[in-house]
Design a protein around this motif. Structure first.
Motif, PDB file in Angstrom:
ATOM      1  N   ARG A 169      -8.865  10.510  -7.291  1.00 30.94           N
ATOM      2  CA  ARG A 169      -7.700   9.622  -7.176  1.00 30.94           C
ATOM      3  C   ARG A 169      -6.979   9.838  -5.851  1.00 30.94           C
ATOM      4  N   ALA A 170      -6.812  11.087  -5.472  1.00 30.38           N
ATOM      5  CA  ALA A 170      -6.124  11.397  -4.215  1.00 30.38           C
ATOM      6  C   ALA A 170      -6.895  10.840  -3.021  1.00 30.38           C
ATOM      7  N   VAL A 171      -8.203  11.030  -3.021  1.00 29.80           N
ATOM      8  CA  VAL A 171      -9.024  10.533  -1.919  1.00 29.80           C
ATOM      9  C   VAL A 171      -8.974   9.012  -1.861  1.00 29.80           C
ATOM     10  N   GLY A 172      -9.109   8.351  -3.004  1.00 30.15           N
ATOM     11  CA  GLY A 172      -9.058   6.891  -3.028  1.00 30.15           C
ATOM     12  C   GLY A 172      -7.741   6.363  -2.479  1.00 30.15           C
ATOM     13  N   GLU A 173      -6.626   6.973  -2.874  1.00 30.91           N
ATOM     14  CA  GLU A 173      -5.316   6.532  -2.397  1.00 30.91           C
ATOM     15  C   GLU A 173      -5.179   6.742  -0.897  1.00 30.91           C
ATOM     16  N   LEU A 174      -5.635   7.894  -0.409  1.00 26.97           N
ATOM     17  CA  LEU A 174      -5.561   8.166   1.024  1.00 26.97           C
ATOM     18  C   LEU A 174      -6.396   7.168   1.816  1.00 26.97           C
ATOM     19  N   LEU A 175      -7.609   6.910   1.348  1.00 29.52           N
ATOM     20  CA  LEU A 175      -8.496   5.993   2.062  1.00 29.52           C
ATOM     21  C   LEU A 175      -7.897   4.588   2.130  1.00 29.52           C
ATOM     22  N   PRO A 193      -7.839  -3.343   1.916  1.00 26.91           N
ATOM     23  CA  PRO A 193      -8.347  -2.349   2.869  1.00 26.91           C
ATOM     24  C   PRO A 193      -9.745  -1.840   2.534  1.00 26.91           C
ATOM     25  N   ALA A 194     -10.222  -2.099   1.319  1.00 30.09           N
ATOM     26  CA  ALA A 194     -11.519  -1.563   0.900  1.00 30.09           C
ATOM     27  C   ALA A 194     -12.664  -2.052   1.773  1.00 30.09           C
ATOM     28  N   GLY A 195     -12.572  -3.277   2.282  1.00 32.62           N
ATOM     29  CA  GLY A 195     -13.635  -3.798   3.125  1.00 32.62           C
ATOM     30  C   GLY A 195     -13.773  -3.017   4.417  1.00 32.62           C
ATOM     31  N   ARG A 196     -12.649  -2.771   5.076  1.00 31.35           N
ATOM     32  CA  ARG A 196     -12.669  -1.997   6.318  1.00 31.35           C
ATOM     33  C   ARG A 196     -13.157  -0.570   6.056  1.00 31.35           C
ATOM     34  N   ALA A 232      -4.896   3.619   1.802  1.00 31.64           N
ATOM     35  CA  ALA A 232      -3.620   3.547   2.503  1.00 31.64           C
ATOM     36  C   ALA A 232      -3.775   3.722   4.011  1.00 31.64           C
ATOM     37  N   GLU A 233      -4.716   4.597   4.421  1.00 41.19           N
ATOM     38  CA  GLU A 233      -4.734   4.982   5.830  1.00 41.19           C
ATOM     39  C   GLU A 233      -6.107   4.942   6.490  1.00 41.19           C
ATOM     40  N   GLY A 234      -7.183   4.821   5.711  1.00 38.95           N
ATOM     41  CA  GLY A 234      -8.503   4.880   6.309  1.00 38.95           C
ATOM     42  C   GLY A 234      -9.057   6.286   6.301  1.00 38.95           C
ATOM     43  N   ILE A 235     -10.219   6.448   6.914  1.00 33.75           N
ATOM     44  CA  ILE A 235     -10.928   7.727   6.844  1.00 33.75           C
ATOM     45  C   ILE A 235     -10.570   8.669   7.976  1.00 33.75           C
ATOM     46  N   ALA A 236      -9.940   8.172   9.043  1.00 32.94           N
ATOM     47  CA  ALA A 236      -9.728   8.984  10.243  1.00 32.94           C
ATOM     48  C   ALA A 236      -8.987  10.283   9.959  1.00 32.94           C
ATOM     49  N   ASP A 237      -7.934  10.223   9.146  1.00 32.62           N
ATOM     50  CA  ASP A 237      -7.116  11.409   8.888  1.00 32.62           C
ATOM     51  C   ASP A 237      -7.444  12.105   7.575  1.00 32.62           C
ATOM     52  N   GLN A 282       0.846  -1.180   0.000  1.00 33.18           N
ATOM     53  CA  GLN A 282       0.000   0.000   0.000  1.00 33.18           C
ATOM     54  C   GLN A 282       0.886   1.237   0.000  1.00 33.18           C
ATOM     55  N   PRO A 283       0.440   2.354  -0.585  1.00 36.07           N
ATOM     56  CA  PRO A 283       1.249   3.559  -0.594  1.00 36.07           C
ATOM     57  C   PRO A 283       1.494   4.070   0.808  1.00 36.07           C
TER      58      PRO A 283
END
Length: 213
Positions: free
Chosen positions: A34-40, A114-117, A42-47, A4-5
């Motif tokens: 694209r930026a939002v998808g990569e962030l999600l 990570p998409a499931g979580r 890689a790290e989830g929605i918290a940040d 993951q990035p």
């Protein structure tokens, strides 16, 4: 399996051409998604924040607020963009194969990436974020249902599914069962489970032999 990035990689703004004038809106929106998808992933929605997305995508926060009313709505749109191609519905001409392969792809995405979580987080937040709830219904849920229903209607036209079958109910029977196991994990969500759902649906569960008295 690819890594993951990292946060540093995700926060690296995309390269820009040096032409004059404003970029087309579709190009800007694509960069944001694209930026939002990569962030999600890689790290989830918290940040995930408007400020961070604006920095990574190279746009202003004003632009983001013009298109997305809340962080949740932005996250859902980016999520759908990230998984859209993976969950594209196949049409091989064999509805049994296509249902099986699509459910397997969905199961893999939800359980092995990570998409499931992320999706369960988005569904949870939709209970208190009205903008996210609306976005979930109109963008993700409705669009996913539409694609499945179109494929099932094509199968009806090909004589593979009875004309009197309500395809929306079929969608609920198949994908609803997977969502139930994802959200209430009493039993595992596996490819064999997906295969059994399709087999039970298309073959039926009633014993064709006359019942003994």
């Amino acid at each position: 399996m690819t890594d993951q990035p990292t946060a540093a990689a995700v926060d690296q703004p995309p390269a820009r051409s040096r032409g004059r004038g404003r970029r087309p809106a579709d190009e800007v929106r694509g960069d944001v998604l694209r930026a939002v998808g990569e962030l999600l992933l890689a790290e989830g929605i918290a940040d995930l924040t408007f400020e961070r997305v604006a920095r990574v995508a190279g746009v202003s926060k004003t632009t983001l607020y013009k298109w997305w009313p809340s962080r949740g709505a932005l996250a859902l749109d980016g999520y759908f963009h990230a998984v859209e191609q993976t969950l594209a519905f196949p049409d091989t001409g064999d509805i049994r194969v296509d249902l099986r392969d699509q459910l397997r792809a969905f199961v893999h995405l939800m359980t092995a990436t990570p998409a499931g979580r992320i999706l369960t987080e988005l569904i949870g937040q939709a209970q208190t974020d009205q903008d996210l709830a609306v976005a979930y219904r109109t963008l993700y849920s409705s669009e996913r249902r539409r694609l499945a229903a179109e494929r099932l209607r094509a199968a009806q036209e090909a004589g593979q599914v009875r004309d009197d079958v309500d395809v929306q109910v079929v969608v609920d029977q198949l994908w609803g069962a997977v969502y139930h196991r994802l959200l209430v994990p009493d039993e595992p969500v596996t490819e064999s489970f997906a295969d059994a759902l399709v087999s039970n649906l298309l073959l039926g569960i009633a014993d064709p032999r006359p019942a003994s008295r």
